[in-house]
Design an enzyme around this catalytic site. Structure first.
Site, PDB file in Angstrom:
ATOM      1  N   LYS A 118      -5.172  -2.429   0.473  1.00 45.32           N
ATOM      2  CA  LYS A 118      -4.747  -1.412   1.447  1.00 45.32           C
ATOM      3  C   LYS A 118      -5.104   0.004   1.008  1.00 45.32           C
ATOM      4  O   LYS A 118      -5.395   0.857   1.848  1.00 45.32           O
ATOM      5  CB  LYS A 118      -3.260  -1.531   1.749  1.00 45.32           C
ATOM      6  CG  LYS A 118      -2.319  -1.549   0.570  1.00 45.32           C
ATOM      7  CD  LYS A 118      -0.884  -1.789   1.039  1.00 45.32           C
ATOM      8  CE  LYS A 118       0.068  -1.961  -0.149  1.00 45.32           C
ATOM      9  NZ  LYS A 118      -0.088  -3.279  -0.786  1.00 45.32           N
ATOM     10  N   THR A 119      -5.087   0.278  -0.297  1.00 43.81           N
ATOM     11  CA  THR A 119      -5.460   1.613  -0.771  1.00 43.81           C
ATOM     12  C   THR A 119      -6.911   1.923  -0.426  1.00 43.81           C
ATOM     13  O   THR A 119      -7.233   2.978   0.132  1.00 43.81           O
ATOM     14  CB  THR A 119      -5.247   1.726  -2.294  1.00 43.81           C
ATOM     15  OG1 THR A 119      -3.881   1.497  -2.605  1.00 43.81           O
ATOM     16  CG2 THR A 119      -5.652   3.100  -2.796  1.00 43.81           C
ATOM     17  N   GLU A 162      -1.235   4.513   4.016  1.00 42.60           N
ATOM     18  CA  GLU A 162      -1.142   3.233   3.318  1.00 42.60           C
ATOM     19  C   GLU A 162       0.288   2.730   3.451  1.00 42.60           C
ATOM     20  O   GLU A 162       1.239   3.396   3.011  1.00 42.60           O
ATOM     21  CB  GLU A 162      -1.508   3.400   1.845  1.00 42.60           C
ATOM     22  CG  GLU A 162      -1.383   2.112   1.049  1.00 42.60           C
ATOM     23  CD  GLU A 162      -1.759   2.285  -0.406  1.00 42.60           C
ATOM     24  OE1 GLU A 162      -1.357   1.418  -1.207  1.00 42.60           O
ATOM     25  OE2 GLU A 162      -2.451   3.264  -0.743  1.00 42.60           O
TER      26      GLU A 162
END
Length: 468
Positions: A118-119, A162
């Site tokens: 996700k980052t 995020e």
């Protein structure tokens, strides 16, 4: 951005990745920010340069005349002196995710959730929007050199976030576009079962409005399981499974990955990203899908993805000189992430000996996934394991669990070149003896293993050659 009469925000644990991102966003939005942290470092120094008042250690006097106190899930509310003092004084005390949810009300939210990636996916979307001429507001749980940090305060309507599933934090967010890029067992201290974890991701996906969209990677079996429960418009993407958006003909050469994309079975274009690995193709597909939902021309999406330069501690090359040695620093702390990082190293640096140096993160995760860590690490040519980085956990609560638990699992998986070194100094001396041509050192973990990667890069630099 306005938060009623709130002018001064105090942040407990301000040095953490997620908390520092909120602090930076508030500072850039004109708020007074103060905070406390047990340690220091470049993150807190950067915030101080931007105007934050930061105290080392926790004390009720740190609160000053703040209007609200924000804390993360890692801070024990019932024991922290600052939180207890704020409650006595009648100062609102809220979690990070509640503050983030309030800040999102001013924007159209693009939220990226998932067990892995996700980052990077969030940063890819942010880079793509900036390269397309948009001025997004961005909050990432990592550092992007392209963005100049972990946050960006823009004037455009889009806010890219995020979204963290730990402690169900992402359920406080209000996305217009929700990306679910992976789903796997994780955070057993928050979710007692996979059913609970799936339910949380389903709730997150269904939180988008009727005019929004859910973007989901169906190469993950657990994502496929929740699709039927998602009652919002959905766009799927994948490499191996059939999906609306698919990548084919993937070519990896060191830090460059090329692939072609089909959209509803029609050729969309060829794409290049400057990061290695199939897992980063998944991340790029998620970002690409967001671009299509926002109506960006394909050419701008291609340019934006090409401009993405990676994230610190996400397969970050700390040293490279052609034929080696190569030093890579990676945040991988889950078996799937470890496996993906090793595969990326082997695919990009064909013929190199991949030396994996792993620091397990959390005793609970080490206990729950020891067998899986063993299989994942066994894909490397040689494996060295440090002791567990405990973070918020106490060793006494997990008798018999250590880094050696992982090392033994690697041996059980069939890899004989394995060593467990509880002493970092001894480990460093051993690693230094292995450096040479066609060697790639892959340092992995969510703790302070990055310091060891820095030391290895430093001695390589002293020996001469061109840096990465």
């Amino acid at each position: 951005m306005e938060l009623g009469t709130t002018r001064c925000v105090h942040i407990v644990g301000i040095g953490g990745a997620g908390m520092s991102a909120i602090a930076e966003l508030l500072l850039k939005s004109g708020f007074c920010v103060r905070g406390s942290d047990l340690g220091g470092g470049e993150t807190t120094r950067k915030l101080e340069r931007e105007g934050a008042v930061i105290f080392q250690g926790h004390d009720e006097g740190n609160l000053g005349e703040c209007d609200v106190v924000v804390y993360s899930s890692a801070v024990p509310r019932e024991r922290n002196v600052e939180l207890l003092a704020a409650e006595k004084r009648g100062i609102p005390v809220i979690k990070r995710d509640e503050m983030l949810g309030e800040l999102m009300r001013f924007k159209s939210g693009i939220c990226v959730a998932g067990t892995h990636g996700k980052t990077t996916t969030t940063a890819m979307i942010a880079t793509m929007l900036v390269e397309s001429g948009d001025s997004p507001t961005v909050m990432i749980g990592g550092v992007s050199d392209y963005l100049g940090g972990s946050t960006l305060v823009g004037t455009g309507r889009n806010m890219v976030i995020e979204a963290d599933e730990y402690d169900r934090a992402f359920l406080k967010l209000t996305p217009t576009v929700a990306v679910v890029n992976s789903l796997e067992a994780e955070h057993a201290d928050t979710y007692a079962s996979m059913d609970e974890l799936r339910d949380a991701f389903t709730t997150f996906a269904n939180s988008v409005p009727f005019y929004g969209k859910v973007i989901a990677c169906v190469d993950w079996p657990e994502v496929r399981k929740i699709l039927s429960a998602i009652n919002r418009r959905t766009l799927t993407y994948a490499i191996d499974e059939h999906a609306d958006l698919m990548a084919q003909d993937i070519e990896v050469r060191r830090t460059e990955t090329r692939f072609r994309v089909l959209y509803h079975r029609q050729y969309l274009g060829d794409f290049t990203i400057s990061v290695p690995g199939r897992h980063n193709v998944h991340n790029a597909l998620g970002a690409l899908a967001v671009g299509l939902e926002l109506g960006l021309p394909v050419e701008r999406i291609q340019r934006g993805l090409r401009a993405f330069s990676g994230m610190r501690r996400r397969f970050q090359i700390r040293w490279e000189t052609g034929e080696g040695p190569v030093v890579v620093d990676d945040y991988a702390h889950h078996p799937s992430e470890v496996k993906a990082a090793i595969k990326a190293a082997k695919a990009g640096w064909e013929g190199f000996e991949v030396i994996a140096v792993f620091q397990p993160h959390l005793f609970s995760r080490t206990k729950d996934f020891a067998l899986e860590f063993g299989w994942a690490l066994s894909n490397a040519d040689r494996v060295f394991v440090e002791d567990v980085f405990p973070s918020r956990e106490l060793k006494a609560s997990f008798p018999g669990i250590s880094g050696d638990t992982v090392a033994e699992a690697v041996i059980a998986a069939g890899q004989s070149h394995v060593g467990f070194y509880p002493s970092r100094e001894e480990l460093f001396d051993v690693l230094a003896g292995y450096r040479g041509q066609r060697k790639l050192f892959l340092f992995m973990g969510a703790g302070d293993i990055t310091r060891l990667a820095s030391r290895m890069a430093e001695i390589c630099q002293k020996e001469g050659g061109s840096p990465c």
